[in-house]
Scaffold this motif. Structure first.
Motif, PDB file in Angstrom:
ATOM      1  N   SER A  79       0.800  -1.220   0.248  1.00 51.27           N
ATOM      2  CA  SER A  79       0.037   0.010  -0.101  1.00 51.27           C
ATOM      3  C   SER A  79       0.712   1.249   0.049  1.00 51.27           C
ATOM      4  CB  SER A  79      -0.734  -0.054   1.355  1.00 51.27           C
ATOM      5  OG  SER A  79      -1.872  -0.898   1.388  1.00 51.27           O
ATOM      6  N   SER A  80       0.109   2.167  -0.544  1.00 53.96           N
ATOM      7  CA  SER A  80       1.046   3.638  -0.433  1.00 53.96           C
ATOM      8  C   SER A  80       0.840   4.304   0.919  1.00 53.96           C
ATOM      9  CB  SER A  80       0.476   4.571  -1.136  1.00 53.96           C
ATOM     10  OG  SER A  80      -0.899   5.027  -0.847  1.00 53.96           O
ATOM     11  N   VAL A  81       1.925   5.109   1.125  1.00 56.85           N
ATOM     12  CA  VAL A  81       1.650   5.838   2.579  1.00 56.85           C
ATOM     13  C   VAL A  81       0.225   6.572   2.765  1.00 56.85           C
ATOM     14  CG1 VAL A  81       2.755   7.398   3.854  1.00 56.85           C
ATOM     15  CG2 VAL A  81       4.108   6.198   2.242  1.00 56.85           C
ATOM     16  N   ILE A  82      -0.235   7.002   1.708  1.00 60.82           N
ATOM     17  CA  ILE A  82      -1.484   7.587   2.046  1.00 60.82           C
ATOM     18  C   ILE A  82      -2.585   6.386   2.417  1.00 60.82           C
ATOM     19  CG2 ILE A  82      -3.377   9.052   0.715  1.00 60.82           C
ATOM     20  CD1 ILE A  82      -1.167  10.358  -0.739  1.00 60.82           C
ATOM     21  N   ASP A  83      -2.666   5.515   1.537  1.00 59.74           N
ATOM     22  CA  ASP A  83      -3.565   4.343   1.641  1.00 59.74           C
ATOM     23  C   ASP A  83      -3.544   3.764   3.005  1.00 59.74           C
ATOM     24  OD1 ASP A  83      -4.705   4.822  -0.664  1.00 59.74           O
ATOM     25  OD2 ASP A  83      -3.717   3.560  -1.745  1.00 59.74           O
ATOM     26  N   THR A  84      -2.101   3.630   3.532  1.00 54.18           N
ATOM     27  CA  THR A  84      -1.765   2.758   4.730  1.00 54.18           C
ATOM     28  C   THR A  84      -2.331   3.919   6.040  1.00 54.18           C
ATOM     29  OG1 THR A  84       0.021   1.901   4.010  1.00 54.18           O
ATOM     30  CG2 THR A  84       0.043   2.222   6.346  1.00 54.18           C
ATOM     31  N   ALA A  85      -2.159   5.178   5.626  1.00 53.12           N
ATOM     32  CA  ALA A  85      -2.493   6.064   6.705  1.00 53.12           C
ATOM     33  C   ALA A  85      -4.079   6.005   7.028  1.00 53.12           C
ATOM     34  CB  ALA A  85      -2.182   7.495   6.441  1.00 53.12           C
ATOM     35  N   LEU A  86      -4.685   6.004   5.855  1.00 51.87           N
ATOM     36  CA  LEU A  86      -6.159   5.983   6.042  1.00 51.87           C
ATOM     37  C   LEU A  86      -6.739   4.608   6.610  1.00 51.87           C
ATOM     38  CD1 LEU A  86      -7.215   7.333   2.310  1.00 51.87           C
ATOM     39  CD2 LEU A  86      -7.449   8.374   4.659  1.00 51.87           C
ATOM     40  N   GLN A  87      -5.959   3.473   6.229  1.00 56.25           N
ATOM     41  CA  GLN A  87      -6.143   2.354   6.782  1.00 56.25           C
ATOM     42  C   GLN A  87      -6.193   2.477   8.277  1.00 56.25           C
ATOM     43  OE1 GLN A  87      -7.499  -0.673   5.310  1.00 56.25           O
ATOM     44  NE2 GLN A  87      -7.636  -1.634   7.341  1.00 56.25           N
ATOM     45  N   LEU A  90      -4.859   7.562  10.268  1.00 58.10           N
ATOM     46  CA  LEU A  90      -4.091   8.594  10.531  1.00 58.10           C
ATOM     47  C   LEU A  90      -4.548   9.664   9.287  1.00 58.10           C
ATOM     48  CD1 LEU A  90      -0.916   6.277  10.963  1.00 58.10           C
ATOM     49  CD2 LEU A  90      -2.195   7.429  12.850  1.00 58.10           C
ATOM     50  N   THR A  91      -4.206  10.929   9.813  1.00 56.35           N
ATOM     51  CA  THR A  91      -4.466  11.880   8.850  1.00 56.35           C
ATOM     52  C   THR A  91      -3.322  12.628   8.481  1.00 56.35           C
ATOM     53  OG1 THR A  91      -4.806  13.611  10.966  1.00 56.35           O
ATOM     54  CG2 THR A  91      -6.914  12.599   9.910  1.00 56.35           C
ATOM     55  N   ASN A  92      -2.090  12.020   9.072  1.00 55.70           N
ATOM     56  CA  ASN A  92      -0.859  12.708   8.458  1.00 55.70           C
ATOM     57  C   ASN A  92       0.159  11.495   8.005  1.00 55.70           C
ATOM     58  OD1 ASN A  92       1.524  13.901   8.101  1.00 55.70           O
ATOM     59  ND2 ASN A  92       1.753  14.497  10.455  1.00 55.70           N
ATOM     60  N   PRO A  93       0.138  11.399   6.632  1.00 57.21           N
ATOM     61  CA  PRO A  93       0.743  10.437   6.112  1.00 57.21           C
ATOM     62  C   PRO A  93       2.121  10.534   6.115  1.00 57.21           C
ATOM     63  CG  PRO A  93      -0.844  11.071   4.528  1.00 57.21           C
ATOM     64  CD  PRO A  93      -0.942  11.908   5.700  1.00 57.21           C
ATOM     65  N   SER A  94       2.781  11.700   6.137  1.00 57.12           N
ATOM     66  CA  SER A  94       4.069  11.946   6.410  1.00 57.12           C
ATOM     67  C   SER A  94       4.752  11.481   7.740  1.00 57.12           C
ATOM     68  CB  SER A  94       4.496  13.509   6.427  1.00 57.12           C
ATOM     69  OG  SER A  94       4.106  14.066   7.377  1.00 57.12           O
ATOM     70  N   MET A  95       3.981  11.190   8.694  1.00 55.52           N
ATOM     71  CA  MET A  95       4.334  10.677   9.743  1.00 55.52           C
ATOM     72  C   MET A  95       4.685   9.093   9.734  1.00 55.52           C
ATOM     73  SD  MET A  95       2.159  10.633  13.334  1.00 55.52           S
ATOM     74  CE  MET A  95       0.708  10.173  12.604  1.00 55.52           C
TER      75      MET A  95
END
Length: 184
Positions: A79-87, A90-95
């Motif tokens: 998964s991309s960082v964005i998709d992982t954050a959503l999973q 988390l609202t901050n994918p850069s974390m």
């Protein structure tokens, strides 16, 4: 990195939803550093609503185990960082990107390090420990040296106050004679 207000993000997301401009054009139009920000805002808005666009004030900390779970999920699923954050809500994918970098550089221990500088009280404790390690004789020698320096300073200050021009002239002469000795 530039900080964008929740109001600004919401305005950009609403304009994207109108369908007139894509991520890249909106980013260019509003001077957003990367179109990926707009993409992230859009996905956060879809999952969390307007609340997903607001900056979190609580500086929530996550356990090492949670961070490892997030990184394992991302690696296992691709998964991309964005998709992982959503999973993981988390609202901050850069974390996640920072966690990944820390993990690569320092392993799981690096994920458990506290953020920011140590508190001032820790510095004060370290100084006290150093002072305790000095022997009584070392403390007295240090105090004598500081007193000698203070006396020397006060003598020079008094000489300068009594005759500023004469004092400066003597210092210039001393400087020049020392520089001639060093050049030979």
């Amino acid at each position: 990195m530039a900080k964008y207000s929740g109001k600004f993000k919401l305005m950009v997301v609403k304009e994207y939803q109108e369908g007139k401009l894509g991520y890249k054009l909106l980013a260019r139009k509003y001077g957003v550093k990367s179109h990926k920000f707009v993409l992230t805002w859009m996905k956060n808005y879809e999952k969390f609503g307007a609340k997903g666009l607001m900056r979190e004030k609580n500086n929530k900390s996550y356990s090492v185990q949670f961070k490892l779970d997030v990184l394992r999920f991302m690696k296992r699923t691709g998964s991309s960082v964005i998709d992982t954050a959503l999973q993981f809500d988390l609202t901050n994918p850069s974390m996640i990107t920072k966690w990944k970098k820390d993990f690569i550089e320092g392993g799981a221990e690096a994920l458990g390090k506290p953020k920011g500088r140590p508190s001032m009280s820790d510095k004060a404790k370290n100084k006290q420990v150093e002072e305790k390690e000095m022997t009584n004789e070392q403390k007295l020698e240090r105090e004598n040296e500081l007193l000698r320096l203070e006396v020397e300073y006060l003598k020079k200050l008094r000489a300068f106050q009594m005759d500023p021009k004469g004092y400066l002239e003597r210092q210039k002469q001393r400087y020049h004679s020392n520089s001639k000795k060093n050049s030979n």
